[in-house]
Design a protein around this motif. Sequence first.
Motif, PDB file in Angstrom:
ATOM      1  N   GLU A  56     -55.967  84.327 -33.463  1.00  0.00           N
ATOM      2  CA  GLU A  56     -57.294  85.100 -34.095  1.00  0.00           C
ATOM      3  C   GLU A  56     -56.919  86.467 -34.210  1.00  0.00           C
ATOM      4  OE1 GLU A  56     -60.559  84.182 -31.862  1.00  0.00           O
ATOM      5  OE2 GLU A  56     -60.640  82.239 -31.952  1.00  0.00           O
ATOM      6  N   ARG A  57     -56.307  87.162 -33.409  1.00  0.00           N
ATOM      7  CA  ARG A  57     -56.012  88.272 -33.598  1.00  0.00           C
ATOM      8  C   ARG A  57     -54.388  88.785 -33.273  1.00  0.00           C
ATOM      9  NH1 ARG A  57     -57.176  91.540 -29.844  1.00  0.00           N
ATOM     10  NH2 ARG A  57     -57.240  93.493 -30.916  1.00  0.00           N
ATOM     11  N   GLY A  58     -53.775  89.598 -33.987  1.00  0.00           N
ATOM     12  CA  GLY A  58     -52.364  89.715 -33.808  1.00  0.00           C
ATOM     13  C   GLY A  58     -52.055  91.344 -33.997  1.00  0.00           C
ATOM     14  N   LEU A  59     -50.724  91.461 -34.297  1.00  0.00           N
ATOM     15  CA  LEU A  59     -50.274  92.834 -34.641  1.00  0.00           C
ATOM     16  C   LEU A  59     -50.924  93.481 -35.592  1.00  0.00           C
ATOM     17  CD1 LEU A  59     -46.664  92.832 -33.716  1.00  0.00           C
ATOM     18  CD2 LEU A  59     -48.141  94.653 -32.886  1.00  0.00           C
ATOM     19  N   GLY A  60     -51.063  92.538 -36.745  1.00  0.00           N
ATOM     20  CA  GLY A  60     -51.838  92.958 -37.696  1.00  0.00           C
ATOM     21  C   GLY A  60     -53.214  93.691 -37.637  1.00  0.00           C
ATOM     22  N   SER A  61     -53.937  92.968 -36.847  1.00  0.00           N
ATOM     23  CA  SER A  61     -55.345  93.498 -36.572  1.00  0.00           C
ATOM     24  C   SER A  61     -55.123  94.606 -35.692  1.00  0.00           C
ATOM     25  CB  SER A  61     -56.287  92.466 -35.502  1.00  0.00           C
ATOM     26  OG  SER A  61     -56.255  91.446 -36.325  1.00  0.00           O
ATOM     27  N   PHE A  62     -54.198  94.904 -34.893  1.00  0.00           N
ATOM     28  CA  PHE A  62     -53.826  96.122 -33.934  1.00  0.00           C
ATOM     29  C   PHE A  62     -53.603  97.316 -34.710  1.00  0.00           C
ATOM     30  CE2 PHE A  62     -50.837  98.644 -31.798  1.00  0.00           C
ATOM     31  CZ  PHE A  62     -51.510  98.792 -30.479  1.00  0.00           C
ATOM     32  N   ILE A  63     -52.738  96.947 -35.863  1.00  0.00           N
ATOM     33  CA  ILE A  63     -52.412  98.184 -36.744  1.00  0.00           C
ATOM     34  C   ILE A  63     -53.730  98.482 -37.541  1.00  0.00           C
ATOM     35  CG2 ILE A  63     -50.981  98.732 -38.412  1.00  0.00           C
ATOM     36  CD1 ILE A  63     -48.744  96.743 -37.190  1.00  0.00           C
ATOM     37  N   ALA A  64     -54.512  97.629 -37.906  1.00  0.00           N
ATOM     38  CA  ALA A  64     -55.475  97.669 -39.158  1.00  0.00           C
ATOM     39  C   ALA A  64     -56.400  98.586 -38.474  1.00  0.00           C
ATOM     40  CB  ALA A  64     -55.850  96.415 -39.683  1.00  0.00           C
ATOM     41  N   GLN A  65     -56.787  98.302 -37.163  1.00  0.00           N
ATOM     42  CA  GLN A  65     -57.911  99.101 -36.428  1.00  0.00           C
ATOM     43  C   GLN A  65     -57.216  99.978 -35.585  1.00  0.00           C
ATOM     44  OE1 GLN A  65     -59.814  95.925 -34.439  1.00  0.00           O
ATOM     45  NE2 GLN A  65     -59.984  94.594 -36.320  1.00  0.00           N
ATOM     46  N   TRP A  66     -56.301 100.916 -35.928  1.00  0.00           N
ATOM     47  CA  TRP A  66     -55.395 101.663 -35.220  1.00  0.00           C
ATOM     48  C   TRP A  66     -56.268 102.428 -34.061  1.00  0.00           C
ATOM     49  CZ3 TRP A  66     -50.788 101.299 -33.559  1.00  0.00           C
ATOM     50  CH2 TRP A  66     -50.097 102.484 -32.950  1.00  0.00           C
ATOM     51  N   ASP A  67     -55.720 102.634 -33.050  1.00  0.00           N
ATOM     52  CA  ASP A  67     -56.384 103.715 -32.130  1.00  0.00           C
ATOM     53  C   ASP A  67     -55.296 103.967 -30.932  1.00  0.00           C
ATOM     54  OD1 ASP A  67     -57.727 104.838 -29.940  1.00  0.00           O
ATOM     55  OD2 ASP A  67     -59.245 103.558 -29.609  1.00  0.00           O
ATOM     56  N   ASN A  68     -54.756 105.169 -31.006  1.00  0.00           N
ATOM     57  CA  ASN A  68     -53.471 105.528 -30.319  1.00  0.00           C
ATOM     58  C   ASN A  68     -53.850 105.432 -28.923  1.00  0.00           C
ATOM     59  OD1 ASN A  68     -51.064 106.690 -30.759  1.00  0.00           O
ATOM     60  ND2 ASN A  68     -51.550 108.336 -29.601  1.00  0.00           N
ATOM     61  N   ASN A  69     -54.965 105.311 -28.506  1.00  0.00           N
ATOM     62  CA  ASN A  69     -55.375 105.050 -26.848  1.00  0.00           C
ATOM     63  C   ASN A  69     -55.290 103.516 -26.563  1.00  0.00           C
ATOM     64  OD1 ASN A  69     -55.695 107.585 -26.287  1.00  0.00           O
ATOM     65  ND2 ASN A  69     -57.753 107.491 -27.296  1.00  0.00           N
ATOM     66  N   ARG A  70     -55.283 102.661 -27.691  1.00  0.00           N
ATOM     67  CA  ARG A  70     -55.238 101.011 -27.088  1.00  0.00           C
ATOM     68  C   ARG A  70     -53.617 100.454 -26.930  1.00  0.00           C
ATOM     69  NH1 ARG A  70     -56.752  98.456 -32.193  1.00  0.00           N
ATOM     70  NH2 ARG A  70     -56.845  96.482 -30.910  1.00  0.00           N
ATOM     71  N   SER A  71     -53.410  99.790 -26.446  1.00  0.00           N
ATOM     72  CA  SER A  71     -52.319  99.130 -25.917  1.00  0.00           C
ATOM     73  C   SER A  71     -52.110  97.669 -26.476  1.00  0.00           C
ATOM     74  CB  SER A  71     -51.923  99.107 -24.370  1.00  0.00           C
ATOM     75  OG  SER A  71     -50.860  98.378 -23.963  1.00  0.00           O
ATOM     76  N   LEU A  72     -50.605  97.397 -26.767  1.00  0.00           N
ATOM     77  CA  LEU A  72     -50.334  96.126 -27.102  1.00  0.00           C
ATOM     78  C   LEU A  72     -50.535  95.147 -25.948  1.00  0.00           C
ATOM     79  CD1 LEU A  72     -46.954  96.698 -29.149  1.00  0.00           C
ATOM     80  CD2 LEU A  72     -49.091  95.822 -30.076  1.00  0.00           C
ATOM     81  N   GLU A  73     -50.604  95.613 -24.965  1.00  0.00           N
ATOM     82  CA  GLU A  73     -50.655  94.745 -24.079  1.00  0.00           C
ATOM     83  C   GLU A  73     -51.696  93.713 -23.859  1.00  0.00           C
ATOM     84  OE1 GLU A  73     -50.236  94.747 -18.932  1.00  0.00           O
ATOM     85  OE2 GLU A  73     -50.628  96.678 -19.968  1.00  0.00           O
ATOM     86  N   ASN A  74     -52.863  94.357 -24.552  1.00  0.00           N
ATOM     87  CA  ASN A  74     -54.112  93.547 -24.964  1.00  0.00           C
ATOM     88  C   ASN A  74     -53.762  92.042 -25.639  1.00  0.00           C
ATOM     89  OD1 ASN A  74     -55.401  95.232 -23.158  1.00  0.00           O
ATOM     90  ND2 ASN A  74     -55.967  96.465 -24.946  1.00  0.00           N
ATOM     91  N   LEU A  75     -53.017  91.913 -26.615  1.00  0.00           N
ATOM     92  CA  LEU A  75     -52.458  90.964 -27.250  1.00  0.00           C
ATOM     93  C   LEU A  75     -51.586  90.126 -26.959  1.00  0.00           C
ATOM     94  CD1 LEU A  75     -51.645  93.162 -30.707  1.00  0.00           C
ATOM     95  CD2 LEU A  75     -53.702  91.848 -29.866  1.00  0.00           C
TER      96      LEU A  75
END
Length: 327
Positions: A56-75
Amino acid sequence: MIKIIPVASGKGGVGKSSISSNLGICLSKLGKTTVLVDLDLGGSNLHTFLGERNPERGLGSFIAQWDNNRSLENLIRETRVPRLFLIPGDSLIPGTANLPFYIKKKILNDLSQLVADYVILDLGSGTSFNVLDFFLASQTGLVVIAPETTSILNAYSLIKGALFRQLYLSFPGKSQERQVLKDFFSHKLEGSGTNLKSIVKDMEGINPASALKLHHIMSRFYPRVILNQGRTDYDLKLGMKLREIVTRNLQIDMEYFAYLPYDDRIRLSILKRNPLSLSVPQAPFVEVLMQMAQKIIKMPKEPLQRYYEDEDIQELQQIQSLLGQSL
């Protein structure tokens, strides 16, 4: 220290994602916590090779909703294989095909902070800056080729492009060293009698320290090539041919890392969403991958490379155009 393993190819259809997924399973079977990352930002489908559901969510969503304080660990998602995890892609989200350099640096930094032994980056094919920059997360990335002339030529272009990109980003923006590199790579090396040793001599005239830096970078750049779908002794020799071309023109070493035999069950395993390393672990293809995993475990781990920032997008387009003309 975590080890990042980029897996790239000069052209599509050579089995890169199949190798990435099955290699991850092999490392996990050897007791190593491994994270597979789908970085084919234009067509991510690594979850299919693992037999996992569409994310449902992946790297594309992570990049599109960019927030420098968020981490990839949540994916990170668990898979059915113990100690194997997945960060899925998300190609349905637009705007991920060409990432700003600072986003790529953030992604790589997050990956280097994960609690894992190995992170395998399943990259897209070709020589885009996305592919090259993620490939340069390691000095010893894997390049997958098939026993076809076009695959060999495209793999050479990938290796040459990655080396240029690494040399270029190792010097500050607007520096004289970058201009020397651009001028050198704007001319065709192949068949000219010129090789990469020439640029070290050119750089000595500007700054002996910069020439020494170039030599050091070239000596550490060590791509590892995997020939996939091999059937004959002639196929086996194609990997050696690529190594000869790379050594002659680029003056760098390249390891012929593995020869993977053709196995029609791989195609069936993808259709059935059941990786061959799980369904037929005794298959020769899987046995070679297990040997590769054991070799990788014995390799020393290396820190994430640090580079100077990119220039503006117009200059980048000019560089890529020049590089494409010189391949």
